[in-house]
Design an enzyme around this catalytic site. Structure first.
Site, PDB file in Angstrom:
ATOM      1  N   SER A  57     -28.904  -4.334  13.997  1.00  0.00           N
ATOM      2  CA  SER A  57     -28.946  -5.252  15.141  1.00  0.00           C
ATOM      3  C   SER A  57     -28.695  -4.507  16.446  1.00  0.00           C
ATOM      4  O   SER A  57     -28.867  -5.071  17.525  1.00  0.00           O
ATOM      5  CB  SER A  57     -27.880  -6.342  14.956  1.00  0.00           C
TER       6      SER A  57
ATOM      7  N   ASP B   6     -19.215  -7.419   7.568  1.00  0.00           N
ATOM      8  CA  ASP B   6     -18.311  -6.544   8.309  1.00  0.00           C
ATOM      9  C   ASP B   6     -17.963  -5.346   7.421  1.00  0.00           C
ATOM     10  O   ASP B   6     -17.318  -5.490   6.383  1.00  0.00           O
ATOM     11  CB  ASP B   6     -17.046  -7.351   8.668  1.00  0.00           C
TER      12      ASP B   6
ATOM     13  N   SER C 250     -21.954  12.023  15.675  1.00  0.00           N
ATOM     14  CA  SER C 250     -21.958  12.127  17.137  1.00  0.00           C
ATOM     15  C   SER C 250     -21.603  13.551  17.571  1.00  0.00           C
ATOM     16  O   SER C 250     -20.825  14.240  16.897  1.00  0.00           O
ATOM     17  CB  SER C 250     -20.930  11.155  17.721  1.00  0.00           C
TER      18      SER C 250
ATOM     19  N   TYR D  89     -12.574   8.139  17.823  1.00  0.00           N
ATOM     20  CA  TYR D  89     -14.038   8.190  17.650  1.00  0.00           C
ATOM     21  C   TYR D  89     -14.452   9.601  17.221  1.00  0.00           C
ATOM     22  O   TYR D  89     -15.176   9.776  16.239  1.00  0.00           O
ATOM     23  CB  TYR D  89     -14.734   7.791  18.955  1.00  0.00           C
TER      24      TYR D  89
ATOM     25  N   ALA E 177     -12.615  11.857  15.835  1.00  0.00           N
ATOM     26  CA  ALA E 177     -12.068  12.123  14.497  1.00  0.00           C
ATOM     27  C   ALA E 177     -12.891  11.413  13.422  1.00  0.00           C
ATOM     28  O   ALA E 177     -13.154  11.967  12.351  1.00  0.00           O
ATOM     29  CB  ALA E 177     -10.613  11.677  14.434  1.00  0.00           C
TER      30      ALA E 177
HETATM   31  N1  NAP Z   1     -25.255   5.345  21.944  1.00  0.00           N
HETATM   32  C1  NAP Z   1     -24.745   6.553  21.968  1.00  0.00           C
HETATM   33  O1  NAP Z   1     -24.596   7.172  23.053  1.00  0.00           O
HETATM   34  C2  NAP Z   1     -24.386   7.243  20.685  1.00  0.00           C
HETATM   35  C3  NAP Z   1     -24.124   8.619  20.714  1.00  0.00           C
HETATM   36  C4  NAP Z   1     -23.789   9.282  19.541  1.00  0.00           C
HETATM   37  C5  NAP Z   1     -23.703   8.575  18.356  1.00  0.00           C
HETATM   38  N2  NAP Z   1     -23.948   7.235  18.349  1.00  0.00           N
HETATM   39  C6  NAP Z   1     -23.804   6.528  17.075  1.00  0.00           C
HETATM   40  O2  NAP Z   1     -25.002   5.846  16.762  1.00  0.00           O
HETATM   41  C7  NAP Z   1     -24.714   4.708  15.940  1.00  0.00           C
HETATM   42  C8  NAP Z   1     -25.442   3.474  16.496  1.00  0.00           C
HETATM   43  O3  NAP Z   1     -24.943   3.216  17.798  1.00  0.00           O
HETATM   44  P1  NAP Z   1     -25.761   2.427  18.936  1.00  0.00           P
HETATM   45  O4  NAP Z   1     -25.748   3.291  20.124  1.00  0.00           O
HETATM   46  O5  NAP Z   1     -27.039   1.915  18.395  1.00  0.00           O
HETATM   47  O6  NAP Z   1     -24.704   1.255  19.221  1.00  0.00           O
HETATM   48  P2  NAP Z   1     -24.870  -0.340  19.304  1.00  0.00           P
HETATM   49  O7  NAP Z   1     -26.148  -0.698  19.953  1.00  0.00           O
HETATM   50  O8  NAP Z   1     -23.584  -0.790  19.907  1.00  0.00           O
HETATM   51  O9  NAP Z   1     -24.926  -0.788  17.763  1.00  0.00           O
HETATM   52  C9  NAP Z   1     -23.810  -0.694  16.934  1.00  0.00           C
HETATM   53  C10 NAP Z   1     -24.134  -1.394  15.619  1.00  0.00           C
HETATM   54  O10 NAP Z   1     -22.998  -1.279  14.742  1.00  0.00           O
HETATM   55  C11 NAP Z   1     -22.727  -2.569  14.186  1.00  0.00           C
HETATM   56  N3  NAP Z   1     -21.306  -2.709  13.879  1.00  0.00           N
HETATM   57  C12 NAP Z   1     -20.258  -2.549  14.732  1.00  0.00           C
HETATM   58  N4  NAP Z   1     -19.095  -2.836  14.090  1.00  0.00           N
HETATM   59  C13 NAP Z   1     -19.418  -3.174  12.813  1.00  0.00           C
HETATM   60  C14 NAP Z   1     -18.673  -3.591  11.684  1.00  0.00           C
HETATM   61  N5  NAP Z   1     -17.337  -3.722  11.694  1.00  0.00           N
HETATM   62  N6  NAP Z   1     -19.349  -3.868  10.534  1.00  0.00           N
HETATM   63  C15 NAP Z   1     -20.686  -3.744  10.495  1.00  0.00           C
HETATM   64  N7  NAP Z   1     -21.457  -3.371  11.525  1.00  0.00           N
HETATM   65  C16 NAP Z   1     -20.821  -3.097  12.684  1.00  0.00           C
HETATM   66  C17 NAP Z   1     -23.153  -3.560  15.252  1.00  0.00           C
HETATM   67  O11 NAP Z   1     -23.407  -4.825  14.641  1.00  0.00           O
HETATM   68  P3  NAP Z   1     -23.429  -6.221  15.504  1.00  0.00           P
HETATM   69  O12 NAP Z   1     -23.991  -5.860  16.863  1.00  0.00           O
HETATM   70  O13 NAP Z   1     -24.329  -7.104  14.707  1.00  0.00           O
HETATM   71  O14 NAP Z   1     -22.040  -6.718  15.566  1.00  0.00           O
HETATM   72  C18 NAP Z   1     -24.422  -2.882  15.789  1.00  0.00           C
HETATM   73  O15 NAP Z   1     -25.531  -3.227  15.001  1.00  0.00           O
HETATM   74  C19 NAP Z   1     -23.188   4.575  15.932  1.00  0.00           C
HETATM   75  O16 NAP Z   1     -22.671   5.098  14.733  1.00  0.00           O
HETATM   76  C20 NAP Z   1     -22.757   5.439  17.104  1.00  0.00           C
HETATM   77  O17 NAP Z   1     -21.442   5.956  16.948  1.00  0.00           O
HETATM   78  C21 NAP Z   1     -24.289   6.555  19.481  1.00  0.00           C
END
Ligand code: NAP
Length: 250
Positions: free
Chosen positions: A12, A59, A142, A155, A157
């Site tokens: 999502s 979750d 990350s 984060y 860690a």
């Molecule tokens: N964006 C960046 O700059 C960046 C950089 C490096 C790494 N990452 C990594 O990339 C991955 C995706 O991030 P994104 O940027 O796409 O972020 P995002 O748009 O905020 O999406 C995060 C996703 O994780 C889900 N989520 C959060 N808490 C959860 C829980 N307790 N149980 C199940 N699902 C959960 C959310 O679900 P709902 O929305 O449905 O609640 C959402 O689908 C993450 O692991 C993040 O650490 C991101």
């Protein structure tokens, strides 16, 4: 990818939804996992190429919810070929500005979501993959695991833990024809990064890369699909940087 069943956690969200679209374009069947944003997940499901995709909520900090996700997925498809551990949270908890209760709350939430969630889900999926005779697991980590996260140490860690888990499981699962990969992005244009991409901080972040921008979700998604494709078995155990040369390591 024809008929491969792909479970993408956090589909999502920004990176997960684009990754789902790329897998669907490659004829895979997608399990679109979400936590709170059911509407987004359903709307994505309706838009994807192909008709056999499903949405499953849960979750990932709750092991019982993980059991339910897997049981539901298996009752529909009978197998999972590719797991993308993408769901994650980032919350600021600067050590010099918060109290002990806030510190504990941030660490619990971050480690439970970003590390325990993937660990428990991987356990359940790997057991199925062993029975099936193989599979692929791709973890979204990350750059922060290497570079440090001064205002969100949990984060950094959690992602360093995820890197290490991926390396260990690459060794443990290779005899079962299961291959494990990790991707370590720098900043990516999604909701998670948006609060940082304003004003002076935005300028500073864009300048971290000699390309002068942050990653597009497509760039992470393409790397996921590449790792999930045929011919990548020997990359198992890798950690691939997708950070526009903003942090180099050798
Ligand atoms: N964006 C960046 O700059 C960046 C950089 C490096 C790494 N990452 C990594 O990339 C991955 C995706 O991030 P994104 O940027 O796409 O972020 P995002 O748009 O905020 O999406 C995060 C996703 O994780 C889900 N989520 C959060 N808490 C959860 C829980 N307790 N149980 C199940 N699902 C959960 C959310 O679900 P709902 O929305 O449905 O609640 C959402 O689908 C993450 O692991 C993040 O650490 C991101």
């Amino acid at each position: 990818m024809k008929d491969q069943v792909v479970l993408i956690t956090g589909a999502s969200g920004g990176i997960g939804s684009v990754t789902a679209a790329k897998f669907a374009d490659a004829d895979a069947k997608i399990i679109i996992h979400y936590n709170s944003q059911q509407e987004k997940a359903v709307s994505l499901c309706n838009k994807l190429n192909g008709k056999e995709h499903v949405t499953i909520g849960g979750d990932l900090t709750n092991p019982n919810a993980i059991d339910k996700i897997i049981e539901q997925a298996l009752s529909i498809f009978g197998r999972i070929d590719i797991l993308v551990n993408n769901a994650g949270v980032y919350t600021e908890h600067p050590i010099d500005r918060i109290n002990f209760t806030e510190w504990q709350s941030a660490w619990n939430k971050t480690i439970n979501t970003n590390l325990m969630g993937p660990a428990n889900l991987t356990f359940r999926v790997a057991k199925e993959m062993i029975k099936q005779g193989g599979g692929k697991i791709i973890n979204i980590s990350s750059r922060g695991a290497f570079r440090g996260e001064p205002t969100a140490p949990a984060y950094g860690a959690s992602k360093a833990g995820l890197n290490s888990m991926g390396q260990s499981l690459a060794i443990a699962l290779a005899p079962h024809n299961i291959f494990v990969y990790t991707i370590a992005p720098g900043f990516v244009e999604t909701a998670m990064a948006r609060p940082h991409l304003t004003g002076e901080r935005k300028k500073e972040i864009l300048n971290q890369s000699p390309i002068g921008r942050v990653a597009k979700p497509e760039e992470i998604a393409k790397t996921v699909v590449f790792l999930a494709s045929e011919g990548t078995d020997f990359l198992t155990g890798c950690i691939i940087d997708v950070n526009g040369a903003s942090y180099l390591r050798s």
